[in-house]
Write an enzyme that holds these catalytic residues in place. Structure first.
Site, PDB file in Angstrom:
ATOM      1  N   HIS A 102      23.051 -31.234   3.347  1.00  0.00           N
ATOM      2  CA  HIS A 102      21.915 -31.536   4.191  1.00  0.00           C
ATOM      3  C   HIS A 102      21.461 -32.803   2.896  1.00  0.00           C
ATOM      4  O   HIS A 102      21.397 -32.097   1.715  1.00  0.00           O
ATOM      5  CB  HIS A 102      20.499 -31.337   3.965  1.00  0.00           C
ATOM      6  CG  HIS A 102      19.791 -30.245   2.810  1.00  0.00           C
ATOM      7  ND1 HIS A 102      20.411 -28.642   2.891  1.00  0.00           N
ATOM      8  CD2 HIS A 102      19.189 -30.011   2.556  1.00  0.00           C
ATOM      9  CE1 HIS A 102      19.780 -28.328   2.376  1.00  0.00           C
ATOM     10  NE2 HIS A 102      18.931 -28.685   1.508  1.00  0.00           N
ATOM     11  N   HIS A 104      18.042 -35.195   1.394  1.00  0.00           N
ATOM     12  CA  HIS A 104      16.708 -35.247   1.766  1.00  0.00           C
ATOM     13  C   HIS A 104      16.093 -36.372   1.658  1.00  0.00           C
ATOM     14  O   HIS A 104      16.426 -37.538   0.668  1.00  0.00           O
ATOM     15  CB  HIS A 104      15.441 -34.844   0.705  1.00  0.00           C
ATOM     16  CG  HIS A 104      15.877 -33.060   0.639  1.00  0.00           C
ATOM     17  ND1 HIS A 104      14.806 -32.169   0.821  1.00  0.00           N
ATOM     18  CD2 HIS A 104      16.813 -32.711   0.335  1.00  0.00           C
ATOM     19  CE1 HIS A 104      15.405 -31.077   0.495  1.00  0.00           C
ATOM     20  NE2 HIS A 104      16.638 -31.192   0.033  1.00  0.00           N
TER      21      HIS A 104
HETATM   22  P1  5GP Z   1      17.913 -27.124  -0.344  1.00  0.00           P
HETATM   23  O1  5GP Z   1      17.817 -26.198  -0.253  1.00  0.00           O
HETATM   24  O2  5GP Z   1      17.510 -28.725  -0.851  1.00  0.00           O
HETATM   25  O3  5GP Z   1      16.370 -26.383  -2.019  1.00  0.00           O
HETATM   26  O4  5GP Z   1      15.544 -27.095   0.464  1.00  0.00           O
HETATM   27  C1  5GP Z   1      15.442 -26.907   1.497  1.00  0.00           C
HETATM   28  C2  5GP Z   1      15.193 -27.486   2.626  1.00  0.00           C
HETATM   29  O5  5GP Z   1      14.316 -27.023   4.038  1.00  0.00           O
HETATM   30  C3  5GP Z   1      13.412 -27.791   1.969  1.00  0.00           C
HETATM   31  O6  5GP Z   1      12.984 -28.941   1.471  1.00  0.00           O
HETATM   32  C4  5GP Z   1      12.558 -26.594   2.957  1.00  0.00           C
HETATM   33  O7  5GP Z   1      11.144 -27.352   2.756  1.00  0.00           O
HETATM   34  C5  5GP Z   1      13.612 -27.313   4.016  1.00  0.00           C
HETATM   35  N1  5GP Z   1      13.679 -25.882   5.051  1.00  0.00           N
HETATM   36  C6  5GP Z   1      13.165 -24.534   4.880  1.00  0.00           C
HETATM   37  N2  5GP Z   1      13.176 -23.715   6.410  1.00  0.00           N
HETATM   38  C7  5GP Z   1      13.273 -24.756   6.900  1.00  0.00           C
HETATM   39  C8  5GP Z   1      12.996 -24.764   8.705  1.00  0.00           C
HETATM   40  O8  5GP Z   1      12.978 -23.988   9.042  1.00  0.00           O
HETATM   41  N3  5GP Z   1      12.867 -25.969   8.923  1.00  0.00           N
HETATM   42  C9  5GP Z   1      12.524 -27.558   8.456  1.00  0.00           C
HETATM   43  N4  5GP Z   1      12.018 -28.073   9.633  1.00  0.00           N
HETATM   44  N5  5GP Z   1      12.927 -26.968   7.071  1.00  0.00           N
HETATM   45  C10 5GP Z   1      13.007 -26.230   6.523  1.00  0.00           C
END
Ligand code: 5GP
Length: 139
Positions: A102, A104
């Site tokens: 993903h 951001h």
């Molecule tokens: P990363 O893996 O890039 O560190 O972060 C994962 C991102 O996914 C975080 O910014 C978090 O807020 C988001 N996130 C985690 N769980 C969910 C979810 O259930 N729904 C959504 N829409 N975002 C999520």
């Protein structure tokens, strides 16, 4: 490390977990981050499985970046933003928490810091922000 489809974003893609969807095409899907670090913080993911940038195909990366640009331009318009921060984390040591690739997208304004991570959104506000991005996308 192998892809594990028991992750939250795979659940969102299967329609098992709700999300505030912004956009999709044949290869990518975009939705609001549930813990936004800026107004309009959203996530671009490929529809096909890969853990992160390290195991992604060039086609997955190209499709995601094309969508990142499209959504970033909509965010600039929707929030009258002055810039965009793009974040992308790889594996736990790299800061990754959800193991489906993903990107951001974080709309930015001069002098405004990102909010701390881990603060859950107010869902009415999240929907309002999503509506603004959808309107800027013309859908
Ligand atoms: P990363 O893996 O890039 O560190 O972060 C994962 C991102 O996914 C975080 O910014 C978090 O807020 C988001 N996130 C985690 N769980 C969910 C979810 O259930 N729904 C959504 N829409 N975002 C999520």
């Amino acid at each position: 490390m192998a892809y594990d489809d028991n992750n939250i974003f795979a659940g969102i893609l299967r329609g098992e977990i709700p999300c505030e969807k912004l956009y999709e095409d044949d290869e990518t899907f975009v939705f609001m981050d549930i813990m936004p670090r800026a107004d309009g913080h959203c996530l671009v993911i490929p529809k096909t499985p890969c853990r992160n940038m390290l195991d992604a195909s060039q086609a997955q990366l190209a499709a995601c970046l094309a969508t990142v640009q499209k959504i970033s331009l909509a965010c600039m318009k929707a929030f009258d933003a002055e810039g965009i921060t793009l974040q992308q984390f790889n594996e736990t040591a790299g800061g990754q928490e959800v193991f489906h690739l993903h990107f951001h997208i974080l709309p930015r304004h001069d002098g405004v810091r990102l909010r701390p991570p881990g603060e859950m959104a107010d869902f009415a506000v999240l929907k309002d922000h999503a509506d603004r991005i959808r309107a800027a996308l013309g859908r």
